[in-house]
Design a protein around this motif. Structure first.
Motif, PDB file in Angstrom:
ATOM      1  N   GLU A  85      65.720 -45.887  -8.287  1.00  0.00           N
ATOM      2  CA  GLU A  85      67.057 -45.843  -7.699  1.00  0.00           C
ATOM      3  C   GLU A  85      67.772 -44.500  -7.842  1.00  0.00           C
ATOM      4  N   PRO A  86      67.770 -43.845  -9.029  1.00  0.00           N
ATOM      5  CA  PRO A  86      68.501 -42.571  -9.133  1.00  0.00           C
ATOM      6  C   PRO A  86      67.988 -41.507  -8.162  1.00  0.00           C
ATOM      7  N   CYS A  87      66.685 -41.379  -8.050  1.00  0.00           N
ATOM      8  CA  CYS A  87      66.108 -40.384  -7.156  1.00  0.00           C
ATOM      9  C   CYS A  87      66.420 -40.699  -5.700  1.00  0.00           C
ATOM     10  N   ILE A  88      66.228 -41.944  -5.303  1.00  0.00           N
ATOM     11  CA  ILE A  88      66.447 -42.324  -3.908  1.00  0.00           C
ATOM     12  C   ILE A  88      67.909 -42.144  -3.523  1.00  0.00           C
ATOM     13  N   SER A  89      68.815 -42.520  -4.398  1.00  0.00           N
ATOM     14  CA  SER A  89      70.239 -42.354  -4.116  1.00  0.00           C
ATOM     15  C   SER A  89      70.608 -40.885  -3.988  1.00  0.00           C
ATOM     16  N   LYS A  90      70.039 -40.039  -4.853  1.00  0.00           N
ATOM     17  CA  LYS A  90      70.345 -38.612  -4.789  1.00  0.00           C
ATOM     18  C   LYS A  90      69.771 -37.997  -3.519  1.00  0.00           C
ATOM     19  N   ILE A  91      68.558 -38.375  -3.125  1.00  0.00           N
ATOM     20  CA  ILE A  91      67.984 -37.868  -1.873  1.00  0.00           C
ATOM     21  C   ILE A  91      68.895 -38.247  -0.707  1.00  0.00           C
ATOM     22  N   HIS A  92      69.415 -39.462  -0.731  1.00  0.00           N
ATOM     23  CA  HIS A  92      70.335 -39.896   0.331  1.00  0.00           C
ATOM     24  C   HIS A  92      71.588 -39.027   0.348  1.00  0.00           C
ATOM     25  N   ASP A  93      72.163 -38.741  -0.824  1.00  0.00           N
ATOM     26  CA  ASP A  93      73.355 -37.893  -0.903  1.00  0.00           C
ATOM     27  C   ASP A  93      73.085 -36.481  -0.393  1.00  0.00           C
ATOM     28  N   VAL A  94      71.926 -35.922  -0.766  1.00  0.00           N
ATOM     29  CA  VAL A  94      71.566 -34.570  -0.320  1.00  0.00           C
ATOM     30  C   VAL A  94      71.378 -34.562   1.197  1.00  0.00           C
ATOM     31  N   LEU A  95      70.755 -35.592   1.723  1.00  0.00           N
ATOM     32  CA  LEU A  95      70.566 -35.690   3.172  1.00  0.00           C
ATOM     33  C   LEU A  95      71.914 -35.725   3.889  1.00  0.00           C
ATOM     34  N   MET A  96      72.878 -36.459   3.342  1.00  0.00           N
ATOM     35  CA  MET A  96      74.225 -36.498   3.927  1.00  0.00           C
ATOM     36  C   MET A  96      74.845 -35.097   3.935  1.00  0.00           C
ATOM     37  N   SER A  97      74.627 -34.345   2.857  1.00  0.00           N
ATOM     38  CA  SER A  97      75.152 -32.983   2.765  1.00  0.00           C
ATOM     39  C   SER A  97      74.535 -32.083   3.837  1.00  0.00           C
ATOM     40  N   TYR A  98      73.221 -32.199   4.030  1.00  0.00           N
ATOM     41  CA  TYR A  98      72.556 -31.414   5.074  1.00  0.00           C
ATOM     42  C   TYR A  98      73.028 -31.819   6.462  1.00  0.00           C
ATOM     43  N   ASN A  99      73.208 -33.101   6.696  1.00  0.00           N
ATOM     44  CA  ASN A  99      73.714 -33.562   7.993  1.00  0.00           C
ATOM     45  C   ASN A  99      75.054 -32.915   8.310  1.00  0.00           C
ATOM     46  N   SER A 100      75.916 -32.876   7.321  1.00  0.00           N
ATOM     47  CA  SER A 100      77.234 -32.294   7.512  1.00  0.00           C
ATOM     48  C   SER A 100      77.149 -30.801   7.828  1.00  0.00           C
ATOM     49  N   LEU A 101      76.341 -30.078   7.058  1.00  0.00           N
ATOM     50  CA  LEU A 101      76.229 -28.642   7.284  1.00  0.00           C
ATOM     51  C   LEU A 101      75.531 -28.337   8.606  1.00  0.00           C
ATOM     52  N   MET A 102      74.540 -29.127   8.987  1.00  0.00           N
ATOM     53  CA  MET A 102      73.851 -28.878  10.251  1.00  0.00           C
ATOM     54  C   MET A 102      74.786 -29.094  11.443  1.00  0.00           C
ATOM     55  N   LYS A 103      75.729 -30.001  11.309  1.00  0.00           N
ATOM     56  CA  LYS A 103      76.729 -30.162  12.375  1.00  0.00           C
ATOM     57  C   LYS A 103      77.536 -28.884  12.533  1.00  0.00           C
ATOM     58  N   ARG A 104      77.823 -28.236  11.425  1.00  0.00           N
ATOM     59  CA  ARG A 104      78.549 -26.966  11.485  1.00  0.00           C
ATOM     60  C   ARG A 104      77.676 -25.888  12.138  1.00  0.00           C
ATOM     61  N   LEU A 105      76.395 -25.860  11.768  1.00  0.00           N
ATOM     62  CA  LEU A 105      75.501 -24.846  12.315  1.00  0.00           C
ATOM     63  C   LEU A 105      75.273 -25.021  13.813  1.00  0.00           C
ATOM     64  N   GLU A 106      75.403 -26.240  14.304  1.00  0.00           N
ATOM     65  CA  GLU A 106      75.273 -26.474  15.747  1.00  0.00           C
ATOM     66  C   GLU A 106      76.339 -25.717  16.539  1.00  0.00           C
ATOM     67  N   GLN A 107      77.440 -25.367  15.877  1.00  0.00           N
ATOM     68  CA  GLN A 107      78.523 -24.649  16.544  1.00  0.00           C
ATOM     69  C   GLN A 107      78.246 -23.149  16.650  1.00  0.00           C
ATOM     70  N   PHE A 108      77.274 -22.642  15.894  1.00  0.00           N
ATOM     71  CA  PHE A 108      76.941 -21.218  15.925  1.00  0.00           C
ATOM     72  C   PHE A 108      75.931 -20.975  17.041  1.00  0.00           C
ATOM     73  N   SER A 109      76.236 -20.062  17.932  1.00  0.00           N
ATOM     74  CA  SER A 109      75.325 -19.802  19.049  1.00  0.00           C
ATOM     75  C   SER A 109      73.955 -19.343  18.553  1.00  0.00           C
ATOM     76  N   SER A 110      73.916 -18.616  17.453  1.00  0.00           N
ATOM     77  CA  SER A 110      72.642 -18.106  16.939  1.00  0.00           C
ATOM     78  C   SER A 110      71.797 -19.183  16.264  1.00  0.00           C
ATOM     79  N   CYS A 111      72.386 -20.340  15.989  1.00  0.00           N
ATOM     80  CA  CYS A 111      71.667 -21.375  15.244  1.00  0.00           C
ATOM     81  C   CYS A 111      71.593 -22.704  15.990  1.00  0.00           C
ATOM     82  N   ALA A 112      72.290 -22.812  17.089  1.00  0.00           N
ATOM     83  CA  ALA A 112      72.394 -24.099  17.787  1.00  0.00           C
ATOM     84  C   ALA A 112      71.029 -24.658  18.171  1.00  0.00           C
ATOM     85  N   ARG A 113      70.125 -23.812  18.655  1.00  0.00           N
ATOM     86  CA  ARG A 113      68.822 -24.338  19.091  1.00  0.00           C
ATOM     87  C   ARG A 113      68.001 -24.847  17.915  1.00  0.00           C
ATOM     88  N   PHE A 114      68.132 -24.204  16.754  1.00  0.00           N
ATOM     89  CA  PHE A 114      67.401 -24.673  15.569  1.00  0.00           C
ATOM     90  C   PHE A 114      67.974 -26.004  15.081  1.00  0.00           C
TER      91      PHE A 114
END
Length: 198
Positions: A85-114
């Motif tokens: 449980e501790p590992c799986i919950s932390k992986i889920h939290d980290v994934l949420m963090s990446y989802n949030s940051l990737m939404k921001r990166l989608e706004q950058f023209s240099s990173c949108a395609r990635f």
């Protein structure tokens, strides 16, 4: 007759081991989908990380507010077998963090395609992870992927650094996730099973 049964049993165990699944355990559980979607994200993250690095002419370091995996998160095979449980919950939290940051990166023209290449795989992994966390912990994790707070506009060269930095870290995270879920439910790790599967 006993010899035939013993031969059949030995062949069954051999085929079970070859498939990287513990004998008698079906991967059709709540975490089996994470096994596939984590490998898909790993494949895509590696590709966009290399593409972003090759396209960038700026060198340097960059930091963000990403949540990190740490040794204390108990993602080693022995800890996963005893209490996943501790590992799986932390992986889920980290994934949420990446989802949030990737939404921001989608706004950058240099990173949108990635970002657009990996976002569908990240959303799929998030859906699968939510089901897995719910099945293992009995807690339904937040289904909403929160947006990162508003940031001032960055110069293009900083956007490039943030993009490359994030994609490199996402690739590393995807490797860990794929290894943790190499056998489906992480609690079913046997000694060396993750290494055999990847």
């Amino acid at each position: 007759m006993d010899f035939c049964f013993a031969t059949f049993a030995a062949l069954f165990l051999l085929f079970s081991a070859a498939s990287c699944a513990p004998a008698g355990h079906s991967l059709h559980d709540a975490c089996a989908a994470v096994q596939r979607s984590s490998l898909e994200l790993n494949h895509l993250a590696k590709g966009v990380s290399v593409e972003a690095r090759n396209g960038s002419k700026h060198m340097g370091t960059f930091t963000t507010n990403l949540v990190w995996m740490e040794a204390k998160d108990m993602c080693d095979p022995e800890s996963l077998r005893q209490k996943s449980e501790p590992c799986i919950s932390k992986i889920h939290d980290v994934l949420m963090s990446y989802n949030s940051l990737m939404k921001r990166l989608e706004q950058f023209s240099s990173c949108a395609r990635f970002a657009s290449k990996v976002m569908p795989a990240m959303h799929k992994l998030h859906t699968d992870m939510s089901k897995c966390v719910n099945a293992i912990t009995g807690v339904n994790p937040h289904k909403h992927i929160s947006n990162e707070e508003t940031h001032p506009m960055m110069p293009r060269w900083e956007q490039n650094l943030l993009c490359r930095y994030t994609l490199d870290r996402l690739f590393s995270f995807s490797i860990l996730t794929a290894r943790v879920f190499a056998v489906g439910d992480p609690a079913h790790h046997a000694d060396g099973s993750a290494q055999k599967c990847l």
